[in-house]
Design an enzyme around this catalytic site. Sequence first.
Site, PDB file in Angstrom:
ATOM      1  N   GLU A 164      43.991  34.678  49.554  1.00 53.07           N
ATOM      2  CA  GLU A 164      44.124  34.339  48.145  1.00 53.07           C
ATOM      3  C   GLU A 164      44.938  35.392  47.405  1.00 53.07           C
ATOM      4  OE1 GLU A 164      39.931  31.873  47.674  1.00 53.07           O
ATOM      5  OE2 GLU A 164      39.980  33.959  47.040  1.00 53.07           O
ATOM      6  N   GLY A 176      41.327  42.723  51.628  1.00 56.40           N
ATOM      7  CA  GLY A 176      41.725  43.722  52.608  1.00 56.40           C
ATOM      8  C   GLY A 176      41.908  45.118  52.043  1.00 56.40           C
ATOM      9  N   SER A 182      45.577  50.050  45.728  1.00 51.73           N
ATOM     10  CA  SER A 182      44.170  50.424  45.615  1.00 51.73           C
ATOM     11  C   SER A 182      43.594  50.647  47.007  1.00 51.73           C
ATOM     12  CB  SER A 182      43.390  49.315  44.898  1.00 51.73           C
ATOM     13  OG  SER A 182      42.010  49.613  44.877  1.00 51.73           O
ATOM     14  N   ASN A 219      30.687  41.032  39.771  1.00 51.53           N
ATOM     15  CA  ASN A 219      30.754  39.572  39.776  1.00 51.53           C
ATOM     16  C   ASN A 219      29.848  39.049  40.883  1.00 51.53           C
ATOM     17  OD1 ASN A 219      32.809  39.091  37.704  1.00 51.53           O
ATOM     18  ND2 ASN A 219      34.139  40.230  39.096  1.00 51.53           N
ATOM     19  N   CYS A 258      37.334  40.031  40.205  1.00 49.20           N
ATOM     20  CA  CYS A 258      37.269  41.160  41.130  1.00 49.20           C
ATOM     21  C   CYS A 258      36.056  41.040  42.044  1.00 49.20           C
ATOM     22  CB  CYS A 258      37.196  42.457  40.333  1.00 49.20           C
ATOM     23  SG  CYS A 258      37.146  43.923  41.368  1.00 49.20           S
TER      24      CYS A 258
END
Length: 366
Positions: free
Chosen positions: A91, A164, A196, A295, A338
């Site tokens: 995604e 990932g 990141s 989340n 996130c």
Amino acid sequence: MKTNLLDFTLPALTEHFAAMGEKPFRAKQVMRWMHQMGQNDFDAMTDLAKSLRAKLHDTATVTVPSLMLEQASSDGTRKWLLDVGTGNRVETVFIPEDDRGTLCVSSQVGCALECTFCSTGRQGFNRNLSTAEIIGQLWWANKSMGVTPKNERVISNVVMMGMGEPLANYDNVVAAMRIMLDDHGYGLSRRRVTLSTSGLVPAMDRLREDCPVALAVSLHAPNDRIRDEIVPINKKYPLRELLAACERYLEKAPRDFVTFEYVMLDQINDRPEHARELVALVRDVPCKFNLIPFNPFPNSGYGRASNNAVRAFRDILAEAGYITTVRKTRGEDIDAACGQLAGQVQDKTQRKVRWLDKGGSTEAGV
């Protein structure tokens, strides 16, 4: 087998064309066609000689992942589900803001690092994405939004924060970022590409030398005890080593600070004492904080920190002099927020099976 030209940086494509007996400027032309005009049909590359187009038809391809699904959130966030073969899907998410448009890009099918609060991690791990599969996400996003060289730029920022751990797929991620930065590719500045990482220290040192872009670190804890539990890679590269690597990275970074990402987990890492401990921890590292409301996903085992807890935590950091933002939850209605990205992973690690054996849910993150 034909060669996928999306796997090539400009220097590599120039070398490839030289081996075909073509001049260097041809590589620049093809780069612009692929990345700036979103073209994957050699016949449409009209400023190429017919003889070159014929060669490319015989030996090369411009292959991107197959688009399976595109979703739009009520807040303007868009998500693309891309098929990368053998039952695996990844995604990528576009997040519009008033002053920028950010694309969140995946680097692996699943993730091997097993951060306990992350839906992607629960799905297990299959493989690294190729350079073409990484840059293909940017290709598809531009294509879907009708971007052309004549249009105003829609995607102004790219963050390697999708599925990932980018630094665990070092070579392909660096190649993809070089294409993003290349003037004949997407022409982004180093300040507008952010990688990141959960803290793969040796790879951070390599990146500092090879392709220093803006750096974000998934910190999530003020001490090794908590971080060992929720970000297991910390057992290999504890906070002392990670923060020292951040200091070294800033010597060559395009920005003079590291962004520390910190997911707010109820009663786990969200107490005022944790905030004060965090202030002491990072005192030698120029940084900003991005607090991320958790989340939830089914059977995650964690709760979202209360708004009051988040505000109190933010205020302690701000009073200590740190710029601190609380990330807006975007795209939650399409599972694009996130920690919610999960795609579809043919797990080679059996992590999902082990999780189900413990009473987990197959619905996690889907």
